[in-house]
Scaffold this motif. Structure first.
Motif, short mmCIF file in Angstrom:
data_model
loop_
_atom_site.label_atom_id
_atom_site.label_comp_id
_atom_site.label_asym_id
_atom_site.label_seq_id
_atom_site.Cartn_x
_atom_site.Cartn_y
_atom_site.Cartn_z
N LYS A 50 60.16 38.60 -14.03
CA LYS A 50 58.89 39.27 -13.79
C LYS A 50 59.08 40.67 -13.19
CE LYS A 50 54.47 38.04 -11.76
NZ LYS A 50 53.91 37.30 -10.63
N TYR A 51 60.24 40.89 -12.61
CA TYR A 51 60.49 42.17 -11.94
C TYR A 51 61.79 42.80 -12.44
CZ TYR A 51 57.08 40.02 -8.80
OH TYR A 51 55.96 39.41 -8.29
N PRO A 52 61.84 43.22 -13.71
CA PRO A 52 63.09 43.72 -14.29
C PRO A 52 63.64 44.97 -13.59
CG PRO A 52 61.21 44.22 -15.72
CD PRO A 52 60.71 43.29 -14.65
N HIS A 53 62.73 45.73 -12.96
CA HIS A 53 63.17 46.97 -12.29
C HIS A 53 64.03 46.68 -11.07
CE1 HIS A 53 59.27 45.63 -10.82
NE2 HIS A 53 59.67 46.03 -9.64
N MET A 54 64.01 45.43 -10.59
CA MET A 54 64.77 45.09 -9.38
C MET A 54 66.21 44.66 -9.70
SD MET A 54 62.90 45.56 -6.73
CE MET A 54 63.74 44.58 -5.48
N LEU A 55 66.54 44.65 -10.99
CA LEU A 55 67.83 44.13 -11.44
C LEU A 55 69.02 44.82 -10.77
CD1 LEU A 55 68.77 42.02 -13.53
CD2 LEU A 55 69.14 43.91 -15.12
N SER A 56 68.96 46.14 -10.63
CA SER A 56 70.13 46.85 -10.13
C SER A 56 70.04 47.14 -8.63
CB SER A 56 70.32 48.15 -10.90
OG SER A 56 69.19 48.96 -10.74
N VAL A 57 69.07 46.53 -7.96
CA VAL A 57 68.97 46.73 -6.51
C VAL A 57 69.83 45.68 -5.80
CG1 VAL A 57 67.41 46.70 -4.53
CG2 VAL A 57 66.67 47.75 -6.67
N CYS B 52 60.89 60.40 -10.10
CA CYS B 52 60.20 60.07 -11.33
C CYS B 52 59.57 58.69 -11.17
CB CYS B 52 61.13 60.11 -12.54
SG CYS B 52 62.53 59.04 -12.43
N GLU B 53 58.49 58.47 -11.89
CA GLU B 53 57.85 57.16 -11.85
C GLU B 53 58.34 56.35 -13.03
OE1 GLU B 53 53.56 57.07 -11.91
OE2 GLU B 53 53.56 54.90 -12.15
N ARG B 54 58.76 55.14 -12.78
CA ARG B 54 59.18 54.26 -13.87
C ARG B 54 58.01 53.34 -14.21
NH1 ARG B 54 64.97 51.89 -14.50
NH2 ARG B 54 65.10 53.85 -15.62
N VAL B 55 57.49 53.53 -15.42
CA VAL B 55 56.38 52.70 -15.87
C VAL B 55 56.95 51.64 -16.81
CG1 VAL B 55 54.13 52.68 -16.97
CG2 VAL B 55 54.89 54.73 -15.78
N ILE B 56 56.65 50.38 -16.52
CA ILE B 56 57.13 49.29 -17.37
C ILE B 56 55.94 48.52 -17.89
CG2 ILE B 56 58.52 47.19 -17.45
CD1 ILE B 56 60.22 48.28 -15.20
N VAL B 57 55.86 48.40 -19.22
CA VAL B 57 54.83 47.57 -19.84
C VAL B 57 55.53 46.65 -20.81
CG1 VAL B 57 52.71 47.52 -21.18
CG2 VAL B 57 53.14 49.44 -19.65
N GLY B 58 55.52 45.38 -20.52
CA GLY B 58 56.22 44.41 -21.36
C GLY B 58 57.70 44.76 -21.44
N GLU B 85 76.71 51.08 -10.76
CA GLU B 85 77.64 50.33 -11.60
C GLU B 85 76.89 49.41 -12.58
OE1 GLU B 85 81.46 49.96 -10.43
OE2 GLU B 85 80.66 52.00 -10.21
N ARG B 86 75.72 48.98 -12.15
CA ARG B 86 75.01 47.97 -12.94
C ARG B 86 74.01 48.60 -13.88
NH1 ARG B 86 74.95 42.66 -10.68
NH2 ARG B 86 72.96 42.29 -11.65
N GLU B 87 73.68 47.86 -14.91
CA GLU B 87 72.62 48.27 -15.81
C GLU B 87 71.33 48.34 -15.01
OE1 GLU B 87 72.31 48.87 -19.13
OE2 GLU B 87 74.49 48.94 -19.31
N GLU B 88 70.56 49.39 -15.22
CA GLU B 88 69.33 49.51 -14.45
C GLU B 88 68.27 48.51 -14.89
OE1 GLU B 88 67.58 53.27 -14.05
OE2 GLU B 88 69.25 54.12 -12.94
N LEU B 89 68.26 48.22 -16.18
CA LEU B 89 67.22 47.34 -16.71
C LEU B 89 67.87 46.36 -17.68
CD1 LEU B 89 64.47 49.99 -17.47
CD2 LEU B 89 64.25 48.12 -15.86
N PRO B 90 67.20 45.23 -17.95
CA PRO B 90 67.75 44.29 -18.93
C PRO B 90 67.94 44.98 -20.29
CG PRO B 90 65.86 43.34 -17.79
CD PRO B 90 65.94 44.77 -17.38
#
Lengths: 93, 128
Positions: A50-57, B52-58, B85-90
């Motif tokens: 539900k919170y993909p943006h938190m993945l790299s935190v 910057c603002e990260r907008v996520i929709v689906g 080091e990690r991917e920021e998003l899936p």
């Protein structure tokens, strides 16, 4: 100040912090201050999808004012000690 | 978040250890800002450079550049250090243009408003 001291004793333990926006984060308690701001290490979000943006935190600072609950390890609470401390504090000692 | 000395900033809740790092700031309205922390104080007021603002929709996302931002502390929910080091998003998430994400956001907002009004109309049925 009671809960500040109490949380200071929990530093290093694994806790889950549930925020007022329903986000729940699990991590190692790194530090806490008088506002009950909390820093967590090795964090992971309970509902990751539900919170993909938190993945790299990995480490985060949580503002005390947005915390709803802190879930503690079952053996993290010495109830008797807390009772005594609360009574001492109430008496102004 | 005290004004700790240089030797114990890494032990305290001070944001000093996050200075000059790339951070993710969650705000109370659900917005997600990213940028480099340049300054802060005891209220968690913060200055973000290159925000910057990260907008996520689906599964779509977009980073909308904002510039230099001063965030009032009371709006801050969480400040997270981004692990470079990690991917920021899936990996299944797709970057789209600003226009496209705005459109998707509008569709989502309208859908949730519709759900709200439907629920209101059905309330007399006493579902739970």
């Amino acid at each position: 100040m009671l809960f500040f001291s109490y949380f200071k004793d929990l530093v290093g333990q694994e806790v889950t912090v549930e925020l007022k926006n329903d986000l729940a984060i699990r991590g190692t308690l790194h530090s806490v201050d008088q506002y009950l701001n909390i820093k967590l290490e090795n964090t992971r979000v309970v509902d990751q999808d539900k919170y993909p943006h938190m993945l790299s935190v990995r480490n985060c600072f949580i503002r005390g004012s947005v915390v709803r609950y802190v879930q503690l390890p079952p053996d993290g609470v010495d109830v008797d000690l807390l009772h005594d401390a609360a009574r001492r504090e109430a008496r102004g000692g | 978040m005290s004004w700790a000395g240089p030797e114990d900033i890494y032990l305290s809740t001070s944001l000093a250890s996050y200075l000059d790092r790339k951070l993710l700031v969650l705000l109370r309205d659900g917005r997600k800002l990213m940028g480099t922390l340049r300054s802060f104080d005891q209220f968690a007021n913060a200055v973000l450079e290159g925000a910057c603002e990260r907008v996520i929709v689906g599964e779509q996302y977009c980073d909308i550049p904002l510039g230099l931002y001063v965030i009032r502390g009371e709006n801050v929910v969480l400040i997270g250090e981004l692990d470079t080091e990690r991917e920021e998003l899936p990996p299944n998430m797709i970057r789209v243009s600003e226009a496209e994400i705005k459109r998707a956001q509008k569709v989502e907002r309208e859908a949730s408003e519709l759900r709200g009004t439907m629920r209101k109309r059905m309330e007399f049925l006493d579902f739970d």
